[in-house]
Design a protein around this motif. Structure first.
Motif, PDB file in Angstrom:
ATOM      1  N   VAL A  17     -51.593 -51.699 -88.707  1.00  8.28           N
ATOM      2  CA  VAL A  17     -52.278 -52.965 -88.925  1.00  8.28           C
ATOM      3  C   VAL A  17     -53.454 -52.759 -89.871  1.00  8.28           C
ATOM      4  O   VAL A  17     -54.394 -52.040 -89.552  1.00  8.28           O
ATOM      5  CB  VAL A  17     -52.793 -53.543 -87.588  1.00  8.28           C
ATOM      6  N   PRO A  18     -53.419 -53.378 -91.069  1.00  8.14           N
ATOM      7  CA  PRO A  18     -54.570 -53.284 -91.958  1.00  8.14           C
ATOM      8  C   PRO A  18     -55.733 -54.058 -91.368  1.00  8.14           C
ATOM      9  O   PRO A  18     -55.549 -54.920 -90.514  1.00  8.14           O
ATOM     10  CB  PRO A  18     -54.068 -53.930 -93.254  1.00  8.14           C
ATOM     11  N   THR A  19     -56.920 -53.779 -91.809  1.00  9.55           N
ATOM     12  CA  THR A  19     -58.091 -54.456 -91.267  1.00  9.55           C
ATOM     13  C   THR A  19     -58.939 -55.008 -92.389  1.00  9.55           C
ATOM     14  O   THR A  19     -58.867 -54.571 -93.531  1.00  9.55           O
ATOM     15  CB  THR A  19     -58.958 -53.496 -90.434  1.00  9.55           C
ATOM     16  N   TYR A  20     -59.741 -56.007 -92.016  1.00 13.67           N
ATOM     17  CA  TYR A  20     -60.763 -56.493 -92.933  1.00 13.67           C
ATOM     18  C   TYR A  20     -62.066 -55.887 -92.457  1.00 13.67           C
ATOM     19  O   TYR A  20     -62.572 -56.216 -91.386  1.00 13.67           O
ATOM     20  CB  TYR A  20     -60.836 -58.026 -92.910  1.00 13.67           C
ATOM     21  N   ASP A  21     -62.617 -54.958 -93.227  1.00 12.73           N
ATOM     22  CA  ASP A  21     -63.744 -54.164 -92.755  1.00 12.73           C
ATOM     23  C   ASP A  21     -65.099 -54.809 -92.990  1.00 12.73           C
ATOM     24  O   ASP A  21     -66.090 -54.395 -92.416  1.00 12.73           O
ATOM     25  CB  ASP A  21     -63.743 -52.783 -93.437  1.00 12.73           C
ATOM     26  N   GLY A  22     -65.171 -55.818 -93.854  1.00 10.52           N
ATOM     27  CA  GLY A  22     -66.472 -56.384 -94.169  1.00 10.52           C
ATOM     28  C   GLY A  22     -67.300 -55.387 -94.958  1.00 10.52           C
ATOM     29  O   GLY A  22     -66.819 -54.359 -95.410  1.00 10.52           O
ATOM     30  N   ASP A  23     -68.580 -55.693 -95.133  1.00  8.00           N
ATOM     31  CA  ASP A  23     -69.403 -54.789 -95.926  1.00  8.00           C
ATOM     32  C   ASP A  23     -70.789 -54.588 -95.325  1.00  8.00           C
ATOM     33  O   ASP A  23     -71.733 -54.248 -96.014  1.00  8.00           O
ATOM     34  CB  ASP A  23     -69.532 -55.311 -97.366  1.00  8.00           C
ATOM     35  N   CYS A  24     -70.930 -54.833 -94.009  1.00  9.94           N
ATOM     36  CA  CYS A  24     -72.228 -54.654 -93.367  1.00  9.94           C
ATOM     37  C   CYS A  24     -72.285 -53.301 -92.682  1.00  9.94           C
ATOM     38  O   CYS A  24     -71.336 -52.879 -92.039  1.00  9.94           O
ATOM     39  CB  CYS A  24     -72.487 -55.750 -92.329  1.00  9.94           C
ATOM     40  N   SER A  25     -73.403 -52.628 -92.794  1.00 10.99           N
ATOM     41  CA  SER A  25     -73.555 -51.317 -92.179  1.00 10.99           C
ATOM     42  C   SER A  25     -74.201 -51.399 -90.814  1.00 10.99           C
ATOM     43  O   SER A  25     -74.185 -50.443 -90.064  1.00 10.99           O
ATOM     44  CB  SER A  25     -74.406 -50.421 -93.092  1.00 10.99           C
ATOM     45  N   SER A  26     -74.778 -52.537 -90.469  1.00 12.19           N
ATOM     46  CA  SER A  26     -75.487 -52.670 -89.201  1.00 12.19           C
ATOM     47  C   SER A  26     -74.998 -53.886 -88.444  1.00 12.19           C
ATOM     48  O   SER A  26     -74.840 -54.961 -89.008  1.00 12.19           O
ATOM     49  CB  SER A  26     -76.996 -52.806 -89.450  1.00 12.19           C
ATOM     50  N   TRP A 210     -52.027 -60.817 -90.434  1.00 13.36           N
ATOM     51  CA  TRP A 210     -51.613 -59.462 -90.822  1.00 13.36           C
ATOM     52  C   TRP A 210     -51.015 -59.463 -92.226  1.00 13.36           C
ATOM     53  O   TRP A 210     -51.345 -58.612 -93.055  1.00 13.36           O
ATOM     54  CB  TRP A 210     -50.581 -58.907 -89.836  1.00 13.36           C
ATOM     55  N   TYR A 211     -50.134 -60.430 -92.493  1.00 14.10           N
ATOM     56  CA  TYR A 211     -49.476 -60.475 -93.801  1.00 14.10           C
ATOM     57  C   TYR A 211     -50.492 -60.652 -94.923  1.00 14.10           C
ATOM     58  O   TYR A 211     -50.419 -59.972 -95.954  1.00 14.10           O
ATOM     59  CB  TYR A 211     -48.459 -61.614 -93.846  1.00 14.10           C
ATOM     60  N   ARG A 212     -51.468 -61.552 -94.729  1.00 11.68           N
ATOM     61  CA  ARG A 212     -52.465 -61.782 -95.775  1.00 11.68           C
ATOM     62  C   ARG A 212     -53.336 -60.547 -95.973  1.00 11.68           C
ATOM     63  O   ARG A 212     -53.686 -60.192 -97.107  1.00 11.68           O
ATOM     64  CB  ARG A 212     -53.316 -62.994 -95.413  1.00 11.68           C
ATOM     65  N   LEU A 213     -53.677 -59.852 -94.887  1.00 14.91           N
ATOM     66  CA  LEU A 213     -54.445 -58.611 -95.003  1.00 14.91           C
ATOM     67  C   LEU A 213     -53.639 -57.541 -95.730  1.00 14.91           C
ATOM     68  O   LEU A 213     -54.173 -56.777 -96.541  1.00 14.91           O
ATOM     69  CB  LEU A 213     -54.848 -58.111 -93.613  1.00 14.91           C
ATOM     70  N   TRP A 214     -52.343 -57.493 -95.435  1.00 11.88           N
ATOM     71  CA  TRP A 214     -51.466 -56.508 -96.077  1.00 11.88           C
ATOM     72  C   TRP A 214     -51.380 -56.767 -97.577  1.00 11.88           C
ATOM     73  O   TRP A 214     -51.469 -55.840 -98.384  1.00 11.88           O
ATOM     74  CB  TRP A 214     -50.085 -56.565 -95.432  1.00 11.88           C
ATOM     75  N   VAL A 215     -51.204 -58.027 -97.969  1.00 10.42           N
ATOM     76  CA  VAL A 215     -51.153 -58.381 -99.391  1.00 10.42           C
ATOM     77  C   VAL A 215     -52.460 -58.002-100.068  1.00 10.42           C
ATOM     78  O   VAL A 215     -52.472 -57.434-101.168  1.00 10.42           O
ATOM     79  CB  VAL A 215     -50.865 -59.890 -99.559  1.00 10.42           C
ATOM     80  N   HIS A 216     -53.565 -58.300 -99.407  1.00  3.70           N
ATOM     81  CA  HIS A 216     -54.884 -57.962 -99.950  1.00  3.70           C
ATOM     82  C   HIS A 216     -55.017 -56.454-100.143  1.00  3.70           C
ATOM     83  O   HIS A 216     -55.525 -55.980-101.160  1.00  3.70           O
ATOM     84  CB  HIS A 216     -55.958 -58.478 -98.992  1.00  3.70           C
ATOM     85  N   ASP A 219     -52.703 -55.332-103.160  1.00  2.00           N
ATOM     86  CA  ASP A 219     -53.128 -55.789-104.484  1.00  2.00           C
ATOM     87  C   ASP A 219     -54.544 -55.363-104.840  1.00  2.00           C
ATOM     88  O   ASP A 219     -54.908 -55.316-106.015  1.00  2.00           O
ATOM     89  CB  ASP A 219     -53.037 -57.316-104.570  1.00  2.00           C
ATOM     90  N   GLY A 220     -55.350 -55.093-103.817  1.00  3.98           N
ATOM     91  CA  GLY A 220     -56.736 -54.731-104.071  1.00  3.98           C
ATOM     92  C   GLY A 220     -57.603 -55.906-104.469  1.00  3.98           C
ATOM     93  O   GLY A 220     -58.721 -55.726-104.968  1.00  3.98           O
ATOM     94  N   ASP A 221     -57.098 -57.126-104.273  1.00  3.04           N
ATOM     95  CA  ASP A 221     -57.874 -58.320-104.619  1.00  3.04           C
ATOM     96  C   ASP A 221     -58.864 -58.649-103.503  1.00  3.04           C
ATOM     97  O   ASP A 221     -58.685 -58.250-102.354  1.00  3.04           O
ATOM     98  CB  ASP A 221     -56.945 -59.520-104.827  1.00  3.04           C
ATOM     99  N   ASP A 222     -59.893 -59.409-103.863  1.00  2.00           N
ATOM    100  CA  ASP A 222     -60.833 -59.883-102.853  1.00  2.00           C
ATOM    101  C   ASP A 222     -60.143 -60.926-101.982  1.00  2.00           C
ATOM    102  O   ASP A 222     -59.473 -61.835-102.484  1.00  2.00           O
ATOM    103  CB  ASP A 222     -62.066 -60.503-103.511  1.00  2.00           C
ATOM    104  N   LEU A 223     -60.307 -60.795-100.682  1.00  2.90           N
ATOM    105  CA  LEU A 223     -59.712 -61.734 -99.738  1.00  2.90           C
ATOM    106  C   LEU A 223     -60.725 -62.817 -99.409  1.00  2.90           C
ATOM    107  O   LEU A 223     -61.885 -62.530 -99.113  1.00  2.90           O
ATOM    108  CB  LEU A 223     -59.296 -61.000 -98.458  1.00  2.90           C
ATOM    109  N   ILE A 224     -60.298 -64.071 -99.477  1.00  5.30           N
ATOM    110  CA  ILE A 224     -61.180 -65.175 -99.121  1.00  5.30           C
ATOM    111  C   ILE A 224     -60.579 -65.910 -97.923  1.00  5.30           C
ATOM    112  O   ILE A 224     -59.350 -65.963 -97.759  1.00  5.30           O
ATOM    113  CB  ILE A 224     -61.399 -66.147-100.298  1.00  5.30           C
ATOM    114  N   PRO A 225     -61.422 -66.458 -97.051  1.00  4.83           N
ATOM    115  CA  PRO A 225     -60.911 -67.082 -95.819  1.00  4.83           C
ATOM    116  C   PRO A 225     -59.999 -68.270 -96.069  1.00  4.83           C
ATOM    117  O   PRO A 225     -59.118 -68.559 -95.259  1.00  4.83           O
ATOM    118  CB  PRO A 225     -62.185 -67.486 -95.067  1.00  4.83           C
TER     119      PRO A 225
END
Length: 276
Positions: A17-26, A210-216, A219-225
């Motif tokens: 399962v791919p994940t959307y990791d975000g970009d916050c460290s805290s 899952w499918y949208r995360l996998w495509v992202h 492709d390496g594109d930015d994912l938008i909600p």
């Protein structure tokens, strides 16, 4: 239903399962990034439909409302009640109110038009989701592509949700459920009216996300909600038009002793929020 899910997973060749990791460290810095899609059902007399929603991006507050269509029998547009209610919620948040119970209470007090609607509001603070809900709109939280929380429905009986309004038969904000859930960076929140929730199972939401995360990821594109919101609304619309599909609504109808097959044609509102 389980067999259908397995066939889809096999076709997608799901191995991890791919994940959307975000970009916050805290965890202290968590915020919501939200997007939405609204598909009103076809009705020339009510082109705006009965749903309404708002997004306060800076404040991290989102909300949906679903006007109760039964008012049409009395010549009343319940969509107008839902729109006024959400506008008043938006105004309350923009004025600086952050307590969702007070936001809903203030909005309810200022919504004077006829009609009634469900309402669901959600905010994020200190890495915790806060929500308040009246009726059968709601939300899910997905983590690593799986639903880890789904808000409960509020119904007096089958297909008769709790609803805010000005009539004697309507409910008030004092009936609202107050909900909390500890969230993490990378979680995805799907908030929706029953146009989605009546027609799409949680496992279908999981596969779409899952499918949208996998495509992202491929492709390496930015994912938008908005992309996920579009996918989910499309699935909901497709299922709603299927007269033979097994849906959450058809299962609930059967449990209530009703003979009902297929989806339920309705307005569809989907808000997707990334926790980053």
């Amino acid at each position: 239903m389980i067999a259908k899910r397995r066939r889809i997973e096999e076709n997608l060749k799901i191995e991890s399962v791919p994940t959307y990791d975000g970009d916050c460290s805290s965890e202290r810095d968590l915020k919501l990034v939200s997007g939405s899609l609204y598909l009103p059902k076809e009705n020339e007399l009510k082109p705006k439909g009965d749903d309404s929603h708002f997004i306060c991006q800076k404040e991290g507050v989102i909300g949906v409302a679903d006007g109760v269509g039964g008012w049409a029998l009395k010549g009343i547009d319940a969509g107008e009640y839902a729109r006024r209610l959400m506008k008043n919620c938006y105004v309350a948040v923009k004025k600086g109110e952050i307590d969702l119970k007070r936001v809903l209470g203030e909005a309810y007090a200022y919504t004077k038009v006829a009609g009634s609607s469900t309402a669901c509001l959600l905010s994020l603070s200190d890495s915790k989701l806060h929500a308040i809900n009246v009726g059968d709109s709601g939300f899910m939280v997905l983590r690593r592509g799986r639903v880890v929380y789904q808000s409960p429905l509020q119904q007096h009986r089958f297909n008769h949700p709790y609803q805010l309004g000005n009539s004697n038969a309507s409910d008030t904000p004092s009936c609202a459920q107050e909900l909390e859930f500890q969230t993490r960076a990378g979680d995805i929140i799907v908030m929706a009216t029953d146009g989605l929730l009546d027609n799409v199972f949680p496992w279908e939401v999981e596969l779409a996300v899952w499918y949208r995360l996998w495509v992202h990821e491929q492709d390496g594109d930015d994912l938008i909600p908005e992309e996920i919101a579009y996918d989910l609304a499309e699935i909901a619309m497709y299922n709603s038009l299927d007269h033979f599909a097994e849906t959450p609504f058809s299962i609930a109808a059967k449990q209530a002793g009703k003979e009902r097959r297929g989806g339920k044609v309705d307005d569809i509102t989907v808000i997707v929020s990334f926790v980053i």
